[in-house]
Structures are given as structure tokens and as C-alpha cells.
Design an enzyme around this catalytic site. Structure first.
Site, short mmCIF file in Angstrom:
data_model
loop_
_atom_site.label_atom_id
_atom_site.label_comp_id
_atom_site.label_asym_id
_atom_site.label_seq_id
_atom_site.Cartn_x
_atom_site.Cartn_y
_atom_site.Cartn_z
CB THR A 1 6.63 3.33 10.44
OG1 THR A 1 5.76 2.68 9.52
CG2 THR A 1 8.08 3.04 10.06
N GLY B 1 2.76 10.25 8.22
CA GLY B 1 2.38 11.49 7.53
C GLY B 1 1.38 12.26 8.38
CD GLU C 1 -0.65 1.52 3.88
OE1 GLU C 1 -0.62 0.62 4.74
OE2 GLU C 1 -0.85 2.70 4.16
C1 LIG Z 1 -6.17 10.19 -6.42
C2 LIG Z 1 -4.86 10.52 -5.84
C3 LIG Z 1 -4.85 10.24 -4.40
C4 LIG Z 1 -3.56 9.69 -3.93
C5 LIG Z 1 -3.72 9.15 -2.57
C6 LIG Z 1 -2.83 7.97 -2.32
C7 LIG Z 1 -3.45 7.07 -1.27
C8 LIG Z 1 -2.51 6.74 -0.22
C9 LIG Z 1 -2.68 7.60 0.98
C10 LIG Z 1 -1.69 7.28 2.02
C11 LIG Z 1 -0.31 7.34 1.53
C12 LIG Z 1 0.67 6.90 2.24
C13 LIG Z 1 0.49 6.37 3.59
C14 LIG Z 1 1.51 5.40 3.98
C15 LIG Z 1 1.10 4.86 5.31
C16 LIG Z 1 1.96 3.75 5.79
O1 LIG Z 1 2.96 3.42 5.24
S1 LIG Z 1 1.36 3.00 7.19
C17 LIG Z 1 2.52 1.76 7.59
C18 LIG Z 1 2.47 0.62 6.64
N1 LIG Z 1 3.28 -0.44 7.14
C19 LIG Z 1 3.34 -1.59 6.56
O2 LIG Z 1 2.73 -1.81 5.53
C20 LIG Z 1 4.13 -2.64 7.26
C21 LIG Z 1 4.34 -3.86 6.44
N2 LIG Z 1 4.29 -5.05 7.29
C22 LIG Z 1 3.14 -5.77 7.46
O3 LIG Z 1 2.11 -5.43 6.93
C23 LIG Z 1 3.13 -7.02 8.27
O4 LIG Z 1 3.72 -6.96 9.46
C24 LIG Z 1 3.62 -8.23 7.45
C25 LIG Z 1 2.64 -8.38 6.29
C26 LIG Z 1 5.03 -8.06 6.91
C27 LIG Z 1 3.51 -9.52 8.27
O5 LIG Z 1 4.57 -9.72 9.08
P1 LIG Z 1 4.61 -11.05 10.01
O6 LIG Z 1 5.43 -10.70 11.18
O7 LIG Z 1 4.91 -12.26 9.24
O8 LIG Z 1 3.13 -11.15 10.34
P2 LIG Z 1 2.33 -11.48 11.56
O9 LIG Z 1 1.95 -10.19 12.15
O10 LIG Z 1 3.00 -12.46 12.46
O11 LIG Z 1 1.09 -12.22 10.86
C28 LIG Z 1 1.28 -13.39 10.13
C29 LIG Z 1 -0.01 -13.87 9.53
O12 LIG Z 1 -0.89 -12.77 9.29
C30 LIG Z 1 -1.16 -12.67 7.91
N3 LIG Z 1 -1.32 -11.26 7.59
C31 LIG Z 1 -0.35 -10.33 7.58
N4 LIG Z 1 -0.87 -9.14 7.23
C32 LIG Z 1 -2.19 -9.33 7.03
C33 LIG Z 1 -3.26 -8.47 6.64
N5 LIG Z 1 -3.06 -7.19 6.36
N6 LIG Z 1 -4.49 -9.00 6.53
C34 LIG Z 1 -4.70 -10.33 6.77
N7 LIG Z 1 -3.72 -11.19 7.15
C35 LIG Z 1 -2.48 -10.68 7.26
C36 LIG Z 1 0.01 -13.30 7.26
O13 LIG Z 1 -0.29 -13.70 5.96
C37 LIG Z 1 0.26 -14.46 8.18
O14 LIG Z 1 -0.73 -15.42 7.93
P3 LIG Z 1 -0.40 -16.96 8.15
O15 LIG Z 1 -0.02 -17.12 9.59
O16 LIG Z 1 0.73 -17.29 7.23
O17 LIG Z 1 -1.67 -17.65 7.78
C1 FAD Z 2 6.56 8.68 2.03
C2 FAD Z 2 6.32 7.73 3.15
C3 FAD Z 2 5.18 7.86 3.93
C4 FAD Z 2 4.97 7.01 5.02
N1 FAD Z 2 3.87 7.19 5.80
C5 FAD Z 2 3.70 6.43 6.90
C6 FAD Z 2 2.60 6.65 7.78
O1 FAD Z 2 1.75 7.52 7.55
N2 FAD Z 2 2.48 5.88 8.88
C7 FAD Z 2 3.38 4.90 9.17
O2 FAD Z 2 3.21 4.24 10.19
N3 FAD Z 2 4.41 4.64 8.34
C8 FAD Z 2 4.61 5.39 7.23
N4 FAD Z 2 5.66 5.15 6.39
C9 FAD Z 2 6.59 4.09 6.70
C10 FAD Z 2 6.47 2.91 5.74
O3 FAD Z 2 5.29 2.23 5.91
C11 FAD Z 2 7.68 1.99 5.94
O4 FAD Z 2 8.83 2.72 5.57
C12 FAD Z 2 7.53 0.74 5.10
O5 FAD Z 2 6.55 -0.10 5.65
C13 FAD Z 2 8.86 -0.02 4.93
O6 FAD Z 2 9.39 -0.34 6.16
P1 FAD Z 2 10.92 -0.03 6.54
O7 FAD Z 2 11.14 1.41 6.31
O8 FAD Z 2 11.10 -0.59 7.89
O9 FAD Z 2 11.78 -0.82 5.50
P2 FAD Z 2 12.75 -2.05 5.81
O10 FAD Z 2 11.92 -3.21 6.21
O11 FAD Z 2 13.81 -1.63 6.75
O12 FAD Z 2 13.34 -2.29 4.37
C14 FAD Z 2 14.71 -2.13 4.01
C15 FAD Z 2 15.09 -3.23 3.00
O13 FAD Z 2 15.03 -4.50 3.64
C16 FAD Z 2 14.28 -5.42 2.88
N5 FAD Z 2 13.58 -6.34 3.80
C17 FAD Z 2 12.98 -6.05 4.98
N6 FAD Z 2 12.45 -7.15 5.52
C18 FAD Z 2 12.70 -8.17 4.69
C19 FAD Z 2 12.40 -9.57 4.70
N7 FAD Z 2 11.69 -10.12 5.68
N8 FAD Z 2 12.82 -10.31 3.66
C20 FAD Z 2 13.51 -9.76 2.65
N9 FAD Z 2 13.82 -8.44 2.58
C21 FAD Z 2 13.42 -7.66 3.59
C22 FAD Z 2 13.30 -4.56 2.10
O14 FAD Z 2 12.89 -5.21 0.90
C23 FAD Z 2 14.13 -3.32 1.80
O15 FAD Z 2 14.88 -3.55 0.64
C24 FAD Z 2 5.89 5.98 5.30
C25 FAD Z 2 7.02 5.83 4.48
C26 FAD Z 2 7.24 6.69 3.44
C27 FAD Z 2 8.47 6.52 2.59
#
Ligand SMILES: CCCCCCCCCC/C=C\CCCC(=O)SCCNC(=O)CCNC(=O)[C@H](O)C(C)(C)COP(=O)(O)OP(=O)(O)OC[C@H]1O[C@@H](n2cnc3c(N)ncnc32)[C@H](O)[C@@H]1OP(=O)(O)O
Ligand code: FAD
Length: 609
Positions: free
Chosen positions: A83, A122, A369
Site C-alpha cells: 500500500t 505493519g 487485506e
Molecule cells: C489468532 C489471532 C491472530 C490474529 C492475526 C490476524 C491475521 C492477520 C495478520 C495480518 C494483519 C493485517 C495485515 C494487513 C496487510 C495488508 O493489508 S496488505 C495489503 C492488502 N491490500 C489489498 O488487499 C488490496 C486490495 N486490492 C486488490 O486485492 C486487487 O487489486 C483487486 C482485488 C481490487 C483487483 O483490482 P483490479 O485492478 O480489478 O484487478 P486486476 O489486478 O486488474 O486483476 C483483475 C483480475 O484478477 C482477479 N483477481 C484479483 N485479485 C485476485 C486474487 N487475489 N487471486 C486471484 N485472482 C484475483 C480479478 O478477479 C480479475 O479477474 P477477471 O479478469 O475478472 O477474471
Molecule cells: C491496520 C492496518 C494495517 C495495514 N497493514 C498493511 C500492510 O501490512 N501492508 C500493506 O501493504 N498495506 C497495509 N494496510 C493497508 C490496507 O491494505 C489498505 O488500507 C486497504 O487495502 C484499503 O485501501 P485504501 O486505504 O486505499 O482504501 P480506499 O480504496 O481509498 O478506500 C476508501 C473508500 O473508497 C471506497 N472504494 C475504493 N475503491 C472503490 C471502488 N472501486 N468501488 C467502490 N468503492 C470504492 C472504499 O469502499 C472506501 O469506502 C493496512 C491498513 C490498516 C488499516
């Protein structure tokens, strides 16, 4: 604790946990359990759950041989830096660049804008020595999109950032303690060079000459680490929900209000049907999420094995299920924890109820996530694709298999005649299938009215999210029913779980009645029979409610709640907690002489005048 103390204490706990894991030694499952009881977000989560899996999933054999032994012994500490300040959801919109320089055989990592700064990862802010960085790969002036790179961030001798790297913590987050134990960080690169072999090259390569060689596997495998974590988040939702419900249920059995007859004792609040109607569906959800979490783990293991054998057929379904269920269960759990706070009345708002901290630490699960709405839209895309293929000869499989019976499900009428029919698994399932299919088909029909599909999709976003949620709820209900059909140990346990299963399903019908009625999946008479059955189920669950939360086997120490104490000795302990407050160290508070006394004395003077 101050932020600094909290952070340092979390380091202490994490390192102690790691010591125990090695010395005892603990198995992987036992280590997870230890993390569970440590009960605090910390850098180990990202190292083990994201950094190591990213290398395993996206690294070549040589890269794995080089980096995994170091990571496995924690000689390097890693995080997952995807991110940025400007983009989180839109991964393809990331701006950090990794430009290949054929002269030096290196990638030059650069943050060209402020919005390209990594922001949120993180463990990045203060702890990690290394990171998997996601950046746009550029070779010979061509942008190949986002790829992963292993990057050393800090000097291994004194932990200072390497030249060309600016790094720090992003600041205090929601809540008092909560997620503030974690050093979520920012990071900027100023033309920082890494060797070519630190690009994760299992999925695509850059040769010594600078040629980009894409592989023949789907590029979405780059997102595999997120799929794996989303799967674990579903089981964790059950743990958090169970914790809140355990507190609220035990306290509801202790708390009495009204209803005293002839000076007798008052009614336990758990006996009010309103309390049951808010609490028991959450109790049922805690069990439901546990079972769907078990199933999702199986699905994830299955897809992983298939991927290893180059079978990518079930990847879209695994993505849709992990994304949708992560979204649905974390939203329900966040709302559920807050509902449990309200179920505990005023005392629920006290820190020592354990609920404010639980809420604050849990609620980011709706965002990290993958934002929960963004993830449901992925499910919606998958559903629209599946609907568009109906009739093409390709039978839908897995969780969309029910769509293969579209002809029947689009026209069938529910045969529920009496309240007890709502305890028939086939009838309940068909109701959820009809609703989910009809909502998906209705979205598909509306989409087809647009010339431009993307424009139609963005116009119908809200409906699409609702259709996706309906599909996810169907999955949870169906997996609960499957669980009941299997072997369940313990005398009488099956009946209790059956009650909870139907409470889960019927309460969803009640909550989303608009969906069920507008799709003609049930009639208003059938809806009122469902409510009738629900009330009867509440009565059956009531005598076992406390046992059903005791079954989670949470210790008082782990619950950290005066209200949820196992012995129910709430009131004396509330006093004990209150007396521990630093404000009660003195009878007259600090500030009295400075502010209160001058104020009231001035008042007295003017009163005399
Ligand atoms: C016991 C107690 C323990 C507690 C422990 C808790 C455990 C947790 C530990 C960690 C905690 C916190 C960590 C947090 C870490 C993070 O947040 S990391 C960052 C996470 N970020 C995101 O999740 C970003 C979200 N965005 C996306 O995933 C993708 O970009 C999105 C799904 C929105 C897709 O965007 P598009 O631009 O539309 O996608 P494209 O890249 O163009 O791909 C399109 C096609 O790909 C398919 N797709 C998308 N994602 C996936 C996937 N993951 N796997 C397989 N396929 C995927 C999508 O469906 C499209 O397919 P199509 O072309 O339609 O057939
Ligand atoms: C506690 C915490 C830990 C994290 N840890 C990590 C980490 O370890 N590594 C890492 O890489 N990232 C990490 N992140 C980042 C996290 O994965 C992102 O914040 C998350 O994926 C959401 O993305 P954003 O912040 O860009 O939200 P945005 O996409 O900017 O969302 C803002 C608003 O816009 C809306 N929106 C966005 N796109 C669309 C769309 N296409 N259609 C309709 N609505 C939409 C959403 O629903 C939301 O209401 C962490 C975040 C938090 C809060």
C-alpha cells in the site's frame, strides 16, 4: 502505557514468544496458538503471515533457498509493503518504480511522488530489516505493471536506514492501545539500488540483458499472499465474535433489571426476547464463522495443491470465496462487537468490560487485506461472469453449483407451510439459493441494459454488493448445514448446533427481509412463520446460552473483561477496577488547587455580593 512503552513491550513479548517457540520447541499450530494468546498485533504477524509466504509463493527455488533460511531463523525480519499513500485498493495504480539498469544489473527503486510513498505496512516503521516491496517494473522504458521485490531497508549492524531510504512510523491509530502496538510505517526510495536477483521471479523474469519474460501462469498469483491471509481472517473473525459474545452472554445472565414480583429478584436481562434477538444471532454467527473458516481452510489447501500442479481452474472461485467471506465475516464481527457493547448497557462502555479495546483492535479488519466493499465487488464480478455463462454448456461448480439449477430456482415457490418447516435444511437452503440467484440474475439483467458494461457496473455498484453478500451468506448457511450432517462429537451437542444454525439462517432472513420478499423467495406469511420459529429457537437456546459460550474455553485472563468473568462476580470486581484508576490515587485530584478551588471560591465571593 505510552505509545513508546506499548511498542517496546510488544517487542519484548514477540521476542519472548519466539524464544519459547524455539526452546520448547512449539509446532506450527502451537506457535499460532501462542500468537493467539499474545493477543496483540505486532511485527511477527507480517513477518510470518506475509513476508515469508510472499517469498514462498513468488520466489524461484534459488531465491527461496537464499532468503527463507534467514527469514525462518529470524536473522532478517520482513514485512509486506504494498500500500502507498495514494493507492491501497487499486494495486495496479501503485506508483513506486523499479527500473532495470542493464549497466549495473540492478533495479533502481524510486518514489517519484509523495503519493508513491509506502504507507501502512505493519512492521515497516521501526522493526523490519527487509520488505517485499511492490513496485512498477520498468525495462527499456516499458512499464510491465506491479511486481514484487525483496529489499533490505536497514543496516544489519545498527538498524539505521540504508542510504536512499527514508522510513518511519505513520503515527497513532484508532483506540488507546489496540493496533498501536504495531509500527505501521512509511517509506520513500531515492534511487535506491538492489541486485537484479532480488526481483521475485517465479511468475516473471528480467534477464541479464534486461529482457522481460512473462510466465505462462496467471499474473494474479502475485496476489496469492493476500488470498492466504484473507482465508485466516475468516477464522479469526469467529474468535473475535466469540469473545465479544462470551462477555455479553455471561453478563446478560448476571445483570438484572425490572420484573421484580412482590419484592422478589428482578429479571435477568438475558430473558428479555429483545436481548435474545440481538445476542443469540451473534452467538450463532460465532459458530457459523468457525465452520465456514474450517471449510475455507480446506478450499485454500485444495487450490494451493492444484496450483502446484499447474491447475488454475479453481483460482477465481478461491479468490471470490476468500475475498467475499473475509468481507462478510469481518463486517459482521465489527458490528457484532459493538452490539455486544450495547448489550452490556453502560458498563459495556467501561474499558474494563474488554469490549472497547476488542472493537478498536478488530475493526481495521474491515479495511486491511482489502476494503470490504472493494472485495465484495470482486465477488460480484465473479457472479456476473458465472451468470453470463449459464446456458453455455459450462456447468457452474463449487459454491456456484446452485446456479446450475437456475431454471428451477428462478421459478420455484417456497413450500414452507408451518413454522417447523423452517427447520428443514433443504427448504432453508433453497430459500437462500433462490434469493442469491435471483439477485445475481437481476443485476445481470440490469447490466445488459447498458451498452457499456463497465459503465453499467459502476452504476449498479450498490446492487452488486448486495448480490455478493447474499451469495456469501448462502455459503455460510450451507457450510453450517454440511457441518451438521457430519459427525459431531458430544451428547446433545448436535441439537444445540442445529438450533444455532437455524437461528443464524432465520435471523438473516429477518434482517434482509426486503431481499427475500422482493425476489419472491418467500411470502410475507412465510416470513412471519420464520419469526415465529426464531422466537421458539431463542427459548430453546436460552438455558444453554452460557454453556455455549463457556464452550469457547476462553480464560478470564484472555477475555480481559470484568463483565465476562467466568464466576459472574461482576459488581465487586467493577469496584476493584475503578479503585485502580490513577485518578483514585488521591481523594482530592491534582488540579483542584489550580482550577476547581479558585472557581468555586470566586463563585462564593460573587454570591456574597
Ligand atoms: C489468532 C489471532 C491472530 C490474529 C492475526 C490476524 C491475521 C492477520 C495478520 C495480518 C494483519 C493485517 C495485515 C494487513 C496487510 C495488508 O493489508 S496488505 C495489503 C492488502 N491490500 C489489498 O488487499 C488490496 C486490495 N486490492 C486488490 O486485492 C486487487 O487489486 C483487486 C482485488 C481490487 C483487483 O483490482 P483490479 O485492478 O480489478 O484487478 P486486476 O489486478 O486488474 O486483476 C483483475 C483480475 O484478477 C482477479 N483477481 C484479483 N485479485 C485476485 C486474487 N487475489 N487471486 C486471484 N485472482 C484475483 C480479478 O478477479 C480479475 O479477474 P477477471 O479478469 O475478472 O477474471
Ligand atoms: C491496520 C492496518 C494495517 C495495514 N497493514 C498493511 C500492510 O501490512 N501492508 C500493506 O501493504 N498495506 C497495509 N494496510 C493497508 C490496507 O491494505 C489498505 O488500507 C486497504 O487495502 C484499503 O485501501 P485504501 O486505504 O486505499 O482504501 P480506499 O480504496 O481509498 O478506500 C476508501 C473508500 O473508497 C471506497 N472504494 C475504493 N475503491 C472503490 C471502488 N472501486 N468501488 C467502490 N468503492 C470504492 C472504499 O469502499 C472506501 O469506502 C493496512 C491498513 C490498516 C488499516
Amino acid at each position: 502505557m505510552t505509545r513508546k512503552e506499548l511498542f517496546k513491550n510488544t517487542l519484548r513479548k514477540s521476542v519472548h514468544a519466539w524464544k519459547l517457540i524455539n526452546e520448547l520447541p512449539l509446532s506450527d499450530d502451537e506457535s499460532l496458538m501462542l500468537r493467539h494468546f499474545m493477543d496483540q498485533p505486532g511485527f511477527l504477524d507480517l513477518h510470518w503471515r506475509m513476508f515469508v509466504p510472499a517469498i514462498k509463493g513468488q520466489g524461484t527455488e534459488e531465491q527461496k533457498q537464499k532468503w527463507l533460511p534467514l527469514a525462518n531463523k529470524m536473522q532478517i525480519i520482513g514485512c509486506y509493503a504494498q500500500t502507498e499513500l495514494g493507492h491501497g485498493s487499486n494495486v495496479q495504480g501503485l506508483e513506486t518504480t523499479a527500473t532495470f539498469d542493464p549497466q549495473t544489473d540492478q533495479f533502481i527503486l524510486h518514489s517519484p511522488t509523495q503519493t508513491s510513498s509506502k504507507w501502512w505496512p505493519g512492521g515497516l516503521g521501526k522493526v523490519s530489516t527487509h520488505a517485499v516491496i511492490y513496485a512498477r517494473l520498468i525495462t527499456d522504458g516499458k512499464d510491465h505493471g506491479v511486481h514484487g521485490f525483496i529489499v533490505q531497508l536497514r543496516n544489519m549492524d545498527d538498524h539505521s536506514p540504508l542510504p536512499g531510504i527514508t522510513i518511519g512510523d505513520i503515527g497513532v491509530k484508532f483506540g488507546n492501545g489496540a493496533y498501536n502496538s504495531m509500527d505501521n510505517g512509511f517509506l520513500m526510495f531515492d534511487k535506491f539500488c538492489i541486485p537484479r536477483d532480488q526481483m521475485l521471479m517465479r511468475l516473471s523474469k528480467v534477464t541479464r540483458e534486461g529482457k522481460y519474460v512473462p510466465s505462462d501462469v496467471p499474473r494474479q498469483l502475485m496476489y496469492g499472499t493476500m488470498v492466504s491471509v484473507r482465508q485466516t481472517i475468516v477464522s479469526n473473525a469467529s474468535i473475535a465474535m466469540a469473545r465479544a459474545v462470551c462477555i455479553a452472554t455471561r453478563y446478560s445472565a448476571v445483570r438484572r433489571q425490572f420484573g421484580s414480583q412482590n419484592g422478589g429478584i428482578e429479571t435477568q436481562v438475558i430473558d428479555y426476547k429483545t436481548q435474545q434477538n440481538r445476542l443469540f444471532p451473534l452467538l450463532a454467527s460465532a459458530y457459523a464463522f468457525r465452520f465456514v473458516g474450517e471449510w475455507l481452510k480446506w478450499l485454500y489447501t485444495d487450490v494451493t495443491q492444484r496450483l502446484e500442479a499447474s491447475d488454475f481452474a479453481t483460482l477465481p472461485e478461491a479468490h471470490a470465496c476468500t475475498a467475499g467471506l473475509k468481507s462478510m465475516t469481518t463486517s459482521a464481527t465489527s458490528d457484532g462487537i459493538e452490539e455486544c457493547r450495547k448489550l452490556c448497557g453502560g458498563h459495556g462502555y467501561l474499558w474494563c468490560s474488554g469490549l472497547p479495546e476488542l472493537f478498536a483492535v478488530y475493526v481495521p479488519a474491515c479495511t486491511y487485506e482489502g476494503d470490504n466493499v472493494v472485495l465484495q465487488l470482486q465477488v460480484a464480478r465473479f457472479l456476473m461472469k458465472t451468470v453470463s455463462q449459464l446456458g453455455s454448456g459450462k456447468a457452474p461448480a463449487g459454491t456456484t453449483a446452485y446456479m446450475g439449477r437456475a431454471k428451477h430456482l428462478l421459478q420455484c415457490r417456497s413450500s414452507i407451510r408451518k413454522a417447523e418447516d423452517w427447520l428443514n435444511p433443504a427448504m432453508v437452503l433453497e430459500t437462500f439459493e433462490a434469493r442469491a440467484l435471483r439477485m445475481a440474475v437481476s443485476c445481470a439483467n440490469n447490466l445488459s441494459k447498458f451498452e457499456n458494461q463497465e459503465q453499467g457496473f459502476s452504476e449498479l455498484l450498490a446492487d452488486l454488493v448486495e448480490a455478493a453478500i447474499a451469495h456469501c451468506q448462502l455459503i455460510v448457511v450451507s457450510k453450517f448445514i454440511v457441518k451438521l450432517e457430519g459427525e459431531i462429537k458430544g451428547k446433545g451437542v448436535k441439537n444445540q448446533l442445529k438450533n444455532l444454525c437455524y437461528i443464524y439462517a432465520l435471523h438473516l432472513i429477518h434482517k434482509h427481509l426486503g431481499d427475500f420478499l422482493s425476489t419472491n423467495s418467500i411470502t410475507s406469511e412465510q416470513a412471519s412463520l420464520a419469526n415465529h420459529q426464531l422466537r421458539s429457537l431463542y427459548t430453546q437456546v436460552r438455558p444453554n446460552a452460557v454453556a455455549l459460550v463457556d464452550a469457547f474455553d476462553y480464560t478470564d485472563h484472555y477475555l480481559g473483561s470484568v463483565l465476562g468473568r467466568y464466576d459472574g462476580n461482576v459488581y465487586p470486581k467493577l469496584f476493584e477496577e475503578a479503585l485502580k484508576d490513577p485518578l483514585n490515587d488521591t481523594v482530592v485530584p491534582d488540579g483542584y488547587h489550580e482550577y476547581i478551588r479558585p472557581l468555586i471560591k470566586q463563585h462564593l465571593r460573587s454570591a456574597r455580593l
